[in-house]
Scaffold this motif. Structure first.
Motif, mmCIF file in Angstrom:
data_model
loop_
_atom_site.group_PDB
_atom_site.id
_atom_site.type_symbol
_atom_site.label_atom_id
_atom_site.label_comp_id
_atom_site.label_asym_id
_atom_site.label_seq_id
_atom_site.Cartn_x
_atom_site.Cartn_y
_atom_site.Cartn_z
ATOM 1 N N ILE A 357 0.832 -1.204 0.000
ATOM 2 C CA ILE A 357 0.000 0.000 0.000
ATOM 3 C C ILE A 357 0.868 1.255 0.000
ATOM 4 N N LEU A 358 1.960 1.233 0.788
ATOM 5 C CA LEU A 358 2.883 2.370 0.795
ATOM 6 C C LEU A 358 3.477 2.590 -0.585
ATOM 7 N N HIS A 363 -1.940 6.234 -5.415
ATOM 8 C CA HIS A 363 -3.040 5.762 -6.261
ATOM 9 C C HIS A 363 -4.214 5.253 -5.439
ATOM 10 N N ILE A 364 -4.146 5.347 -4.113
ATOM 11 C CA ILE A 364 -5.193 4.817 -3.239
ATOM 12 C C ILE A 364 -5.826 5.969 -2.474
ATOM 13 N N ASN A 365 -7.144 6.082 -2.561
ATOM 14 C CA ASN A 365 -7.827 7.188 -1.877
ATOM 15 C C ASN A 365 -7.847 7.007 -0.371
ATOM 16 N N THR A 366 -8.241 5.832 0.085
ATOM 17 C CA THR A 366 -8.360 5.569 1.522
ATOM 18 C C THR A 366 -7.639 4.277 1.847
ATOM 19 N N ALA A 367 -6.476 4.408 2.466
ATOM 20 C CA ALA A 367 -5.673 3.224 2.760
ATOM 21 C C ALA A 367 -6.390 2.293 3.732
ATOM 22 N N GLY A 368 -7.079 2.872 4.738
ATOM 23 C CA GLY A 368 -7.774 2.047 5.712
ATOM 24 C C GLY A 368 -8.900 1.239 5.078
#
Length: 428
Positions: A357-358, A363-368
């Motif tokens: 994810i890091l 490119h990711i809106n919400t990592a959680g």
């Protein structure tokens, strides 16, 4: 008190609607029971803040009550006391005349006593031939009988609020002590976190409360401290679990099966579950199907996480797990979301997912939310790290690593996992 006996003050003191309302309320109220004047006085003393009375006003009330000869007050008795200011001052411990008059007015305004002034403003009693009091002018104690139950309820509420405040202050002191000691232990143990920010937040919460703080303010602060303490405990728990994961060699059974497996360093192989961990049977079964890729392969696919390891390097699974905790906090992933991922995938695979994810955080809106989605798929048995690592290595143009990851994926025993195309971080 009869409605016709409503009295107005003597001299320059004005008659107000508040005074009239107080006298009418006393006239309408009815308390057939006699009350102990000193019991009522104690209730008023407890509720003095709600009544707007100070210590001097209570001293004056005590002096007035001392002039009433009986201990019991009842509606049927004559409840007017008529001491002079000089006599009141003596029994009120020598209070000055101007101060005495001010606190007498405060007692009247609070509805504790009612003035019953004579035509010339003097306080006296007129007696009949037998010596019985026929008419008295001074201060009526009738409100003490009529409002006795009200004063008792006010006193109980004040006592309850004081007890609540005392318990909140105890909780505040205990939470502050616990957090201080937990932070000292955590800093000494070395789990990665933004300790400077955490210490600053702790100082803010510890100093916001003063002696005059109200119960709602104190309760909000205690709640914030409780959450702070839970966060620290979870951080230390994860750190302890990661230590156990790296030191229990007998758990290191499941690792990637490829030609390099015999040469994998022992620190690159890690357990699927923590010692003593009580997981649901379907999760335990799922973890046995989850492949743990070599640490070297993970770091070659996700090199960005290396800088978050202890000392800027990652040499073992324990270092990767510690770095993942730092990255989790940095990306705004909640502790509960990460803990659920650890339970579903194992600590090593959860740390690997955080590294992925890091790598594609932009490119990711919400990592959680993304992590929770992958965790749900892992619980259903339709998640594999292979496509995720493969996509990252392909994006890096590392053909050798790309081929190596596909070999690992091809050897996984679960056909459904192998055929599943996960929404990987490298979605294009």
């Amino acid at each position: 008190m009869e409605r016709g006996s409503v009295t107005t003050p003597f001299g320059r003191r004005p008659m107000t609607l508040a005074l009239l309302k107080g006298q009418l309320d006393i006239a309408r109220s009815s308390n057939p029971n006699a009350v102990d004047k000193w019991h009522v006085f104690r209730d008023i003393s407890e509720a003095r803040a709600l009544l707007g009375l100070g210590d001097r006003a209570l001293a004056v009330l005590h002096a007035l009550l001392s002039f009433y000869p009986e201990q019991q007050l009842s509606e049927g008795g004559r409840l007017v006391v008529f001491p002079s200011n000089a006599q009141l001052s003596i029994r009120a411990h020598g209070i000055a005349g101007s101060t005495l008059r001010r606190h007498l007015a405060a007692l009247v305004d609070a509805g504790i006593v009612i003035r019953k002034d004579s035509p010339n403003g003097k306080r006296f009693a007129r007696k009949d031939r037998s010596g019985a009091i026929e008419q008295a002018y001074g201060f009526s104690l009738a409100p003490l009988v009529a409002r006795a139950e009200e004063f008792a309820q006010m006193a109980q509420r004040v006592v309850a609020d004081r007890q609540r405040l005392r318990l909140l202050r105890e909780r505040f002191s205990l939470a502050r002590r616990d957090i201080a000691k937990l932070m000292s232990a955590a800093i000494a143990a070395g789990p990665p976190a933004d300790w400077q920010t955490l210490e600053q937040r702790f100082l803010e919460l510890s100093t916001v409360i003063g002696r005059a703080s109200s119960a709602p303010e104190l309760e909000a602060t205690v709640h914030a401290l409780d959450e702070f303490r839970i966060y620290l405990v979870k951080l230390l728990e994860i750190h302890l679990n990661s230590e156990n994961s790296s030191t229990n060699d007998h758990q290191n059974e499941h690792h990637i099966e490829n030609p390099e497996s015999d040469s994998i360093n022992e620190s690159e192989r890690a357990p699927e579950a923590l010692p003593g961990e009580k997981s649901p049977s379907h999760l335990t079964e799922l973890r046995t199907r989850q492949t743990i890729f070599p640490l070297s392969l993970v770091l070659r696919a996700c090199p960005d996480i290396t800088m978050y390891g202890p000392g800027g390097t990652i040499g073992s699974w324990r270092d990767l797990i510690s770095a993942a905790i730092v990255v989790r906090s940095m990306l705004g992933v909640s502790p509960s979301a990460y803990q659920e991922a650890c339970e579903a995938m194992g600590h090593e695979n959860a740390a690997t997912v955080m590294a992925c994810i890091l790598e594609r955080a932009g490119h990711i809106n919400t990592a959680g939310g993304y992590l929770r989605d992958l965790t749900a798929k892992a619980r259903r048995g339709v998640f594999s790290l292979g496509p995720m690592l493969s996509a990252l290595m392909k994006a890096r143009g590392d053909a050798q690593l790309h081929g190596e990851s596909h070999v690992a994926v091809a050897r996984q025993p679960n056909e459904r996992v192998r055929s599943s195309v996960v929404e990987s971080i490298a979605d294009r």
